[in-house]
Write an enzyme that holds these catalytic residues in place. Structure first.
Site, PDB file in Angstrom:
ATOM      1  N   PRO A   2       0.843  -1.206   0.000  1.00  0.00           N
ATOM      2  CA  PRO A   2       0.000   0.000   0.000  1.00  0.00           C
ATOM      3  C   PRO A   2       0.879   1.258   0.000  1.00  0.00           C
ATOM      4  O   PRO A   2       1.719   1.426   0.863  1.00  0.00           O
ATOM      5  CB  PRO A   2      -0.768  -0.103   1.323  1.00  0.00           C
ATOM      6  CG  PRO A   2      -0.517  -1.465   1.860  1.00  0.00           C
ATOM      7  CD  PRO A   2       0.767  -1.947   1.246  1.00  0.00           C
ATOM      8  N   GLU A   3       0.696   2.080  -1.002  1.00  0.00           N
ATOM      9  CA  GLU A   3       1.417   3.346  -1.086  1.00  0.00           C
ATOM     10  C   GLU A   3       0.486   4.451  -0.607  1.00  0.00           C
ATOM     11  O   GLU A   3      -0.672   4.198  -0.281  1.00  0.00           O
ATOM     12  CB  GLU A   3       1.839   3.595  -2.546  1.00  0.00           C
ATOM     13  CG  GLU A   3       2.802   2.563  -3.072  1.00  0.00           C
ATOM     14  CD  GLU A   3       4.252   2.915  -2.782  1.00  0.00           C
ATOM     15  OE1 GLU A   3       4.504   4.044  -2.318  1.00  0.00           O
ATOM     16  OE2 GLU A   3       5.120   2.069  -3.004  1.00  0.00           O
TER      17      GLU A   3
END
Ligand SMILES: [Zn+2]
Length: 270
Positions: A2-3
C-alpha cells in the site's frame, strides 16, 4: 504494497463510519503487531473516535479522552469497518488480527496476511518523530525540501524515496514524479534541489491522480496481493521500458539505482 494513494483511499472509506463512534471492546490476536512502546488495544475502550486521517503512509486515529492509534499497513494490511457478524468475501478469518467493537454494533477490523504491519497506541506523541518520517508532498514547502537536499550528493531518486526526507513516495511514484518534473533520476540531490517547487508540484499531481483511481487499485491489490494490474495504464514511465515517451516519442529506458528499477525518458529528463 500500500502506497500513499491506497492509504488515502482507506482513510476516505473509513471516514463515514468512525468519527463520533465509541470503542466498546478491543481484541488483538497477534501481539507482535505492536510497535515498541505501544499501549495495549484495551487502552482505547470507552474512548470516542475524534478523527481519522493519513500521515505519510500511515493511518492515524485520534480519540477523546486523549489517545491516538497509528496503523501502518505493512505489505498486506487492511483496516476496515463492517458489521460485527459480517463475513467478508476475500478475507480469511485467520488473517483477522485486531477487532474493535463500536457502540453502533459495527466493528473496526485489521486483517493482515503477511503481518508486516504494525500498531502504535499512545496517549499522545509527535507522530512524525515517532515514525521518523518527514512531511508528505502535500504538506512540504519547497524551501524545506531544498534545505534537506542541500549538500546531498546521492541521486535525487534515492533521496526522494527516503521517508525521513519526504514521506509517501515509493518506487513507482518517484519515477512518475521525476518524469513530470523533467529531472534525470541520477541527478545529485544538491543540484536537483534547485527545482524543489517543480518536484513537489509534480509529486502532488501524480499522487492526486493515483488517489482519484485509488478504488480500483485497492481492488486489484486485494485480489492479486500487491500487483497493481489495471492501474499501470496510468503510468507514464514506470514499467514501460522500451515503449515510447508520451511527450517526445523517444524510448523509455530502465536502469538500476540503489537496487531499485528506475524508469525515465533520457530526452525529457535532464
Ligand atoms: Zn520524452
Amino acid at each position: 504494497v500500500p502506497e500513499l494513494p491506497e492509504v488515502e483511499t482507506t482513510v476516505k472509506q473509513l471516514h463515514p463510519h468512525l468519527p463520533r463512534r465509541r470503542i466498546r471492546s478491543a481484541h488483538i490476536r497477534y501481539r507482535n503487531l505492536y510497535r515498541t512502546g505501544s499501549l495495549g488495544v484495551r487502552y482505547l475502550i470507552d474512548r470516542e473516535i475524534a478523527t481519522v486521517e493519513r500521515i505519510g503512509k500511515n493511518i492515524l486515529l485520534r480519540f477523546h479522552p486523549a489517545a491516538l492509534m497509528i496503523v501502518n499497513l505493512g505489505m498486506t494490511g487492511q483496516l476496515l469497518a463492517c458489521d460485527a457478524r459480517e463475513r467478508l468475501c476475500g478475507f480469511r478469518a485467520r488473517h483477522l488480527h485486531v477487532r474493535f467493537g463500536l457502540d453502533n454494533g459495527r466493528e473496526l477490523r485489521y486483517y493482515d496476511a503477511r503481518r508486516f504491519g504494525h500498531l502504535y497506541i499512545a496517549e499522545r506523541c509527535d507522530c512524525f518523530e515517532e515514525l521518523n518520517i518527514g512531511p508528505d508532498p502535500f504538506q512540504m514547502k519547497p524551501a524545506a525540501l531544498r534545505a534537506k537536499l542541500r549538500s546531498r550528493t546521492a541521486a535525487i531518486k534515492t533521496l526522494l524515496m527516503d521517508q525521513r526526507i519526504i514521506s509517501g513516495l515509493g518506487n513507482i511514484y518517484t519515477d512518475e514524479t521525476l518524469f513530470y518534473a523533467g529531472i534525470d533520476p541520477r541527478t545529485p540531490g544538491q543540484l536537483a534541489g534547485r527545482n524543489c517547487g517543480r518536484i513537489l508540484s509534480s509529486a502532488r499531481r501524480v499522487l492526486a491522480r493515483a488517489i482519484e483511481h485509488g478504488g480500483s487499485t485497492i481492488l486489484n491489490y486485494r485480489r492479486r496481493d500487491g500487483t497493481h494490474g489495471e492501474f499501470q495504464k496510468y503510468h507514464e514511465v514506470y514499467g514501460r521500458k522500451g515503449e515510447r515517451c508520451c511527450i517526445c516519442g523517444g524510448i523509455i529506458v530502465r536502469i538500476v539505482l540503489s537496487g531499485r528499477g528506475t524508469h525515465f525518458c533520457p530526452t525529457c529528463q535532464r
